[in-house]
Design a protein around this motif. Structure first.
Motif, PDB file in Angstrom:
ATOM      1  N   GLN A   1       0.821  -1.204   0.000  1.00 41.03           N
ATOM      2  CA  GLN A   1       0.000   0.000   0.000  1.00 41.03           C
ATOM      3  C   GLN A   1       0.861   1.263   0.000  1.00 41.03           C
ATOM      4  O   GLN A   1       0.584   2.222  -0.735  1.00 41.03           O
ATOM      5  CB  GLN A   1      -0.925   0.014   1.233  1.00 41.03           C
ATOM      6  N   LYS A   2       1.918   1.242   0.807  1.00 40.97           N
ATOM      7  CA  LYS A   2       2.801   2.404   0.884  1.00 40.97           C
ATOM      8  C   LYS A   2       3.494   2.655  -0.453  1.00 40.97           C
ATOM      9  O   LYS A   2       3.615   3.797  -0.908  1.00 40.97           O
ATOM     10  CB  LYS A   2       3.834   2.200   1.990  1.00 40.97           C
ATOM     11  N   GLU A   3       3.938   1.581  -1.096  1.00 41.68           N
ATOM     12  CA  GLU A   3       4.602   1.732  -2.386  1.00 41.68           C
ATOM     13  C   GLU A   3       3.628   2.204  -3.465  1.00 41.68           C
ATOM     14  O   GLU A   3       3.972   3.052  -4.300  1.00 41.68           O
ATOM     15  CB  GLU A   3       5.280   0.431  -2.795  1.00 41.68           C
TER      16      GLU A   3
ATOM     17  N   VAL B   1       3.973   5.667  -5.642  1.00 46.35           N
ATOM     18  CA  VAL B   1       3.959   5.783  -7.105  1.00 46.35           C
ATOM     19  C   VAL B   1       2.920   6.807  -7.549  1.00 46.35           C
ATOM     20  O   VAL B   1       3.154   7.592  -8.483  1.00 46.35           O
ATOM     21  CB  VAL B   1       3.693   4.408  -7.754  1.00 46.35           C
ATOM     22  N   LEU B   2       1.790   6.855  -6.881  1.00 42.78           N
ATOM     23  CA  LEU B   2       0.731   7.793  -7.271  1.00 42.78           C
ATOM     24  C   LEU B   2       1.147   9.253  -7.108  1.00 42.78           C
ATOM     25  O   LEU B   2       0.587  10.133  -7.772  1.00 42.78           O
ATOM     26  CB  LEU B   2      -0.544   7.516  -6.468  1.00 42.78           C
ATOM     27  N   THR B   3       2.135   9.539  -6.249  1.00 46.96           N
ATOM     28  CA  THR B   3       2.586  10.927  -6.107  1.00 46.96           C
ATOM     29  C   THR B   3       3.269  11.427  -7.379  1.00 46.96           C
ATOM     30  O   THR B   3       3.453  12.632  -7.555  1.00 46.96           O
ATOM     31  CB  THR B   3       3.544  11.099  -4.910  1.00 46.96           C
ATOM     32  N   LEU B   4       3.629  10.494  -8.264  1.00 47.76           N
ATOM     33  CA  LEU B   4       4.221  10.902  -9.549  1.00 47.76           C
ATOM     34  C   LEU B   4       3.250  11.708 -10.399  1.00 47.76           C
ATOM     35  O   LEU B   4       3.672  12.503 -11.241  1.00 47.76           O
ATOM     36  CB  LEU B   4       4.651   9.667 -10.343  1.00 47.76           C
TER      37      LEU B   4
ATOM     38  N   ASP C   1       9.030   8.369   3.363  1.00 49.00           N
ATOM     39  CA  ASP C   1       8.804   7.164   4.172  1.00 49.00           C
ATOM     40  C   ASP C   1       8.589   5.902   3.349  1.00 49.00           C
ATOM     41  O   ASP C   1       8.255   4.855   3.883  1.00 49.00           O
ATOM     42  CB  ASP C   1       7.597   7.379   5.091  1.00 49.00           C
ATOM     43  N   VAL C   2       8.814   5.974   2.033  1.00 49.17           N
ATOM     44  CA  VAL C   2       8.514   4.823   1.181  1.00 49.17           C
ATOM     45  C   VAL C   2       9.602   3.750   1.252  1.00 49.17           C
ATOM     46  O   VAL C   2       9.376   2.601   0.879  1.00 49.17           O
ATOM     47  CB  VAL C   2       8.267   5.287  -0.279  1.00 49.17           C
ATOM     48  N   ASP C   3      10.791   4.112   1.749  1.00 51.31           N
ATOM     49  CA  ASP C   3      11.906   3.173   1.872  1.00 51.31           C
ATOM     50  C   ASP C   3      12.198   2.866   3.343  1.00 51.31           C
ATOM     51  O   ASP C   3      12.170   3.784   4.176  1.00 51.31           O
ATOM     52  CB  ASP C   3      13.180   3.758   1.247  1.00 51.31           C
TER      53      ASP C   3
ATOM     54  N   THR D   1      13.612   0.336  -1.754  1.00 52.05           N
ATOM     55  CA  THR D   1      12.536  -0.551  -2.197  1.00 52.05           C
ATOM     56  C   THR D   1      11.471   0.259  -2.933  1.00 52.05           C
ATOM     57  O   THR D   1      11.322   0.154  -4.144  1.00 52.05           O
ATOM     58  CB  THR D   1      11.935  -1.295  -1.001  1.00 52.05           C
ATOM     59  N   GLY D   2      10.742   1.075  -2.197  1.00 52.80           N
ATOM     60  CA  GLY D   2       9.673   1.866  -2.800  1.00 52.80           C
ATOM     61  C   GLY D   2      10.164   2.898  -3.792  1.00 52.80           C
ATOM     62  O   GLY D   2       9.542   3.120  -4.835  1.00 52.80           O
ATOM     63  N   SER D   3      11.313   3.528  -3.506  1.00 59.71           N
ATOM     64  CA  SER D   3      11.794   4.570  -4.412  1.00 59.71           C
ATOM     65  C   SER D   3      12.264   3.992  -5.744  1.00 59.71           C
ATOM     66  O   SER D   3      12.160   4.646  -6.782  1.00 59.71           O
ATOM     67  CB  SER D   3      12.921   5.380  -3.760  1.00 59.71           C
TER      68      SER D   3
END
Length: 202
Positions: A15-17, A21-24, A146-148, A155-157
């Motif tokens: 969910q966090k990841e 991505v949606l912030t793009l 906070d995505v990583d 990971t998330g970035s």
């Protein structure tokens, strides 16, 4: 952690990841259009480079650019300091990925590219960094802090950067009018090749 906690943790990561991505969506701007146009008009190869996890993203981006009709190759920033930078020519475009824009190997490669007459597109959080200042086009994108894990394990970035690269690839595919028949000529193997064959495209 028990079974329920492990499942919950995994779901939270996803969910966090996904949210990251949606912030793009709010970070795609006129510089993206400028980069897409430059890549569309490139007369040489597109070279994609980064260091560490960014190089893993770079390899993926180069592969997908080629799949979408934009000839591209990954270029290892570390190896470029030991002769590989000789691959760069004046008609090329180097896409350089560096979160902080301070990665020494990537900066060194960008300097060689500029000296050779190639163009540089930076993908970074820091447009005012040394890499940003060296570049012809700067694509500023920043994943949520906070995505990583620990704010450092990419990971998330890295997923965030992959999604940004995907947007660039698909936009270029559309701009070129790159057809499934053209794609089929470069991907005759594996399950994709079999699917294309079943569709009488190969």
């Amino acid at each position: 952690m028990d079974q329920a906690e492990i499942i919950n943790e995994a779901k939270q990561v996803i969910q966090k990841e996904a949210d990251g991505v949606l912030t793009l969506l709010d970070q795609i701007d006129e510089h993206f259009v400028e980069a897409a146009q430059a890549l569309l008009e490139c007369k040489g190869h597109v070279l994609v480079s980064g260091s560490g996890t960014s190089h893993a993203v770079a390899r993926r981006m180069a592969h997908l650019l080629s799949c979408c009709g934009t000839p591209a190759l990954p270029l290892d920033a570390g190896d470029s300091q030991h002769g590989l930078s000789g691959a760069i020519m004046a008609n090329d475009i180097l896409i350089a990925l560096s979160k902080g824009g301070r990665t020494a190997e990537v900066i060194s490669l960008a300097k060689v590219a500029k000296e050779r007459g190639a163009s540089v597109i930076a993908i970074t959080e820091k447009p005012d960094s040394e890499l940003g200042q060296l570049s012809d086009i700067v694509l500023k994108i920043a994943a949520p802090a906070d995505v990583d894990p620990y704010g450092m394990v990419a990971t998330g970035s890295s997923l965030f950067n992959c999604a940004f690269g995907d947007a660039l690839c698909v936009v270029l595919l559309k701009l070129r009018g790159y057809s499934v028949e053209q794609f089929g000529k470069t991907h005759p193997g594996g399950a994709v090749g079999k699917k294309l064959e079943d569709l009488n495209i190969l």
